[in-house]
Design a protein around this motif. Structure first.
Motif, PDB file in Angstrom:
ATOM      1  N   PHE A 120      -5.900  10.525   1.479  1.00  0.00           N
ATOM      2  CA  PHE A 120      -5.059   9.448   1.989  1.00  0.00           C
ATOM      3  C   PHE A 120      -5.836   8.123   2.210  1.00  0.00           C
ATOM      4  O   PHE A 120      -5.382   7.067   1.761  1.00  0.00           O
TER       5      PHE A 120
ATOM      6  N   TRP B 150       4.907  12.532   5.847  1.00  0.00           N
ATOM      7  CA  TRP B 150       3.540  12.155   6.239  1.00  0.00           C
ATOM      8  C   TRP B 150       3.563  11.445   7.592  1.00  0.00           C
ATOM      9  O   TRP B 150       2.776  11.770   8.493  1.00  0.00           O
TER      10      TRP B 150
ATOM     11  N   ARG C  50       0.514  15.754  -5.184  1.00  0.00           N
ATOM     12  CA  ARG C  50       1.571  14.883  -4.652  1.00  0.00           C
ATOM     13  C   ARG C  50       2.906  15.166  -5.342  1.00  0.00           C
ATOM     14  O   ARG C  50       3.956  15.225  -4.686  1.00  0.00           O
TER      15      ARG C  50
ATOM     16  N   THR D  52       0.742   4.825  -2.709  1.00  0.00           N
ATOM     17  CA  THR D  52       0.185   5.981  -1.988  1.00  0.00           C
ATOM     18  C   THR D  52       1.145   7.165  -2.073  1.00  0.00           C
ATOM     19  O   THR D  52       0.749   8.294  -2.385  1.00  0.00           O
TER      20      THR D  52
ATOM     21  N   ILE E 156      -4.720   6.683  -8.205  1.00  0.00           N
ATOM     22  CA  ILE E 156      -4.600   8.129  -7.985  1.00  0.00           C
ATOM     23  C   ILE E 156      -5.204   8.917  -9.156  1.00  0.00           C
ATOM     24  O   ILE E 156      -5.707  10.026  -8.964  1.00  0.00           O
TER      25      ILE E 156
ATOM     26  N   LEU F 119      -6.337   6.455  -1.095  1.00  0.00           N
ATOM     27  CA  LEU F 119      -5.088   5.927  -1.660  1.00  0.00           C
ATOM     28  C   LEU F 119      -4.686   4.630  -0.947  1.00  0.00           C
ATOM     29  O   LEU F 119      -4.281   3.657  -1.590  1.00  0.00           O
ATOM     30  N   ILE F 120      -4.827   4.622   0.361  1.00  0.00           N
ATOM     31  CA  ILE F 120      -4.481   3.410   1.118  1.00  0.00           C
ATOM     32  C   ILE F 120      -5.431   2.262   0.728  1.00  0.00           C
ATOM     33  O   ILE F 120      -5.038   1.103   0.701  1.00  0.00           O
TER      34      ILE F 120
ATOM     35  N   GLN G 267      -6.268   1.697  -2.040  1.00  0.00           N
ATOM     36  CA  GLN G 267      -5.781   1.356  -3.384  1.00  0.00           C
ATOM     37  C   GLN G 267      -6.689   1.832  -4.522  1.00  0.00           C
ATOM     38  O   GLN G 267      -6.767   1.216  -5.580  1.00  0.00           O
TER      39      GLN G 267
ATOM     40  N   THR H 133      -5.129  15.063  -7.219  1.00  0.00           N
ATOM     41  CA  THR H 133      -4.236  14.523  -6.176  1.00  0.00           C
ATOM     42  C   THR H 133      -2.841  14.199  -6.707  1.00  0.00           C
ATOM     43  O   THR H 133      -1.829  14.452  -6.045  1.00  0.00           O
TER      44      THR H 133
ATOM     45  N   VAL I 247       0.796  -1.237   0.000  1.00  0.00           N
ATOM     46  CA  VAL I 247       0.000   0.000   0.000  1.00  0.00           C
ATOM     47  C   VAL I 247       0.831   1.291   0.000  1.00  0.00           C
ATOM     48  O   VAL I 247       0.421   2.285  -0.599  1.00  0.00           O
ATOM     49  N   ALA I 248       2.010   1.282   0.652  1.00  0.00           N
ATOM     50  CA  ALA I 248       2.746   2.555   0.770  1.00  0.00           C
ATOM     51  C   ALA I 248       3.292   3.054  -0.582  1.00  0.00           C
ATOM     52  O   ALA I 248       3.141   4.249  -0.890  1.00  0.00           O
TER      53      ALA I 248
END
Ligand code: HEM
Length: 485
Positions: A195, A263, A214, A91, A204, A198-199, A201, A210, A87-88
């Motif tokens: 957020f 973050w 980012r 994101t 984006i 995004l986490i 999934q 976004t 996930v990271a």
């Protein structure tokens, strides 16, 4: 119909299965609406251990905190990093670490030690100077003796965001501040609102501007820019060197790694400061007790305090502020809603206690949801109320809490557990203490009358400290010299 026929069936030894009727989504909508209420309802129906089908995944929730140790100690069969590495990267915008970058994941994990031990002392000292710098220039200006009013979240955000940034990443020159911080904070908040999606999934590309926001944030951390900063923490210096060793990482990938640390370092700390300050302002007795403790710690060390002069609080002084620490723990108890996730590496039987075990399939997720423990009246009497001294006893930090007459090993888990425990937790508590000590010493503060109580905004449930669901207006002014010790 095919999808419904393919639905998973509970096997012998597996916990009760809660699937819902919507293919793929399962119970995701019910969970997203109010995770805590949803889980309590399932607990009433199925007991403390059950599996929920959520957005294509099967999560086995373990709600009895007496069973937490059996999950936390399982290292081999239950893995945290697989989930984090799924996930990271999408994101924050860097390529998956475990695929294609041999050794990087281990190097990154080792670098987290640079927030502890002697490094914690350096970070804490640097944070003190940066908090003073930002507070002094923006809020404690000489001659500014009258009342000012504002949004309490913005106040906490502007001070903590910038002071933390300077402490972790460094500044343009010693004692100077970066330009464009306000714009950066606004971009950060835009990103932060997306957020949870995004986490979850969500690509984006489906989230409006976004990606552009980012990219702008990541550009702040391009190696050329960062190389001119001074006062950068050892954590970031080391991570920059590690990232340089991997030739296939682009500059924007390196920037994205640093952005992830930004973050992590402010995403939870800012709302935590907000909640503790808000709860203290709503409880004048608590506020005064904590303020008196800070004054007493200063008096005992012979430190001289004057509103016109900058203050330093040592690590030892911060450690001795038991009521302040208790207020912070209580604020975290009331506002944190993180999920502790582990992914099962094989089919196996998870031993829960002497009598119970649960069969788990490879790829299933085991989830702890500590908010249900934090709100358990069997552990915390009157769990909805803020009691600033709940975590203090006889002048010390209280650590014995019980459920069903048994002492709990885990009773407060805003920072996660075991392998996924937050490496910045000691720094986080220190900086929240510093922020609150300074605010209480230098300022008189009050909530503006006639406002409704704010509650938790659950859109970030599962991901850390929740944000308030509305703004809070407050006013403040520099305290008079006669009120100081
Ligand atoms: C991870 C909470 C402040 C750095 C985590 C996790 C939690 C957490 C729950 C684990 C996430 C998971 O299980 O997936 C908090 C809270 C904070 C705070 C409640 C403040 C009140 C900080 C600060 C830093 C930091 C100040 C400093 C840089 C990190 C990092 C990770 C992490 C780098 C990822 C660790 C890894 O991937 O193994 N935090 N955190 N946190 N936190 Fe914190």
């Amino acid at each position: 119909l095919c999808l419904i026929c393919l639905r998973r069936k509970r096997r012998p030894g597996e916990p009760p299965l809660v699937s819902g009727w919507i293919p793929f989504l399962g119970k995701a909508l019910d969970f997203g609406r109010d995770a805590q209420a949803f889980l309590q309802e399932q607990r009433r129906r199925h007991g403390d251990v059950f599996t929920v089908h959520l957005a294509g995944k099967y999560l086995t929730f373990i709600l009895d905190p007496l069973l937490y140790p059996s999950v936390v100690k399982q290292g081999r069969q239950l893995d945290f990093h697989q989930f984090a590495d799924t996930v990271a990267p999408p994101t924050f915008g860097y390529p998956p670490v475990r695929k294609g970058f041999p050794g990087l994941s281990e190097q990154i994990n080792r670098s987290f030690q640079l927030m502890q031990g002697e490094h914690l002392g350096t970070l804490t000292e640097s944070m003190m100077g940066n908090l003073m710098l930002v507070l002094r220039q923006d809020h404690l200006c000489a001659g500014g003796g009258g009342w000012k009013s504002g949004s309490m979240f913005d106040f906490c955000n502007s001070v903590m965001f910038e002071a933390t940034f300077l402490t972790i990443f460094g500044g343009p020159e010693r004692g100077r501040r970066h330009e464009g911080m306000e714009e950066m904070r606004e971009d950060f908040q835009r990103f932060d609102r997306m957020f949870p999606l995004l986490i979850a999934q969500v690509p984006i590309g489906l989230l409006g501007r976004t990606r552009a926001v980012r990219s702008k944030l990541i550009d702040r951390f391009l190696p050329d820019r960062m190389s001119s900063w001074t006062g950068t923490s050892q954590l970031i210096k080391t991570r920059s060197q590690l990232l340089e060793q991997h030739a296939s990482l682009r500059d924007t990938d390196k920037g994205a790694h640093h952005f992830a640390i930004l973050w992590a370092s402010v995403g939870n700390t800012v709302p935590a400061c907000f909640w503790v300050l808000y709860f203290l302002l709503r409880d004048p007795e608590a506020l005064e007790a904590v303020r008196q403790e800070v004054l007493e710690v200063l008096r005992l060390s012979g430190g001289k305090f004057s509103p016109e002069e900058d203050l330093t609080l040592s690590r030892e002084q911060l450690d001795s502020m038991v009521l302040l620490e208790s207020s912070i723990s209580e604020g975290l108890r009331l506002s944190s809603a993180s999920t502790n996730i582990r992914v099962s590496q094989e089919d196996f039987s998870l031993r829960l206690d002497e009598e119970r075990s649960a069969s788990v399939r490879k790829g299933d997720v085991i989830a702890l949801y500590p908010q249900s423990m934090h709100m358990d009246p069997d552990i915390y009497q009157d769990p909805q109320s803020f009691r600033y001294d709940r975590f203090a006893q006889d002048g010390r930090v209280k650590t014995d809490f019980y459920k069903s007459g048994q002492k709990l090993k885990f009773f407060l888990m805003p920072f996660g557990s075991g392998a996924s425990m937050c490496p910045g937790r000691h720094f986080a508590v220190n900086e929240i203490k510093q922020f609150l000590s300074l605010v209480l010493l230098y300022l008189d503060l009050d909530l503006q009358p006639g406002q409704n109580r704010v509650s938790l905004d659950y859109s970030r449930a599962g991901l850390g400290i929740l944000l308030p669901d509305a703004d809070v207006r407050f006013h403040y002014r520099l305290r008079a010299a006669s009120q100081s010790p």
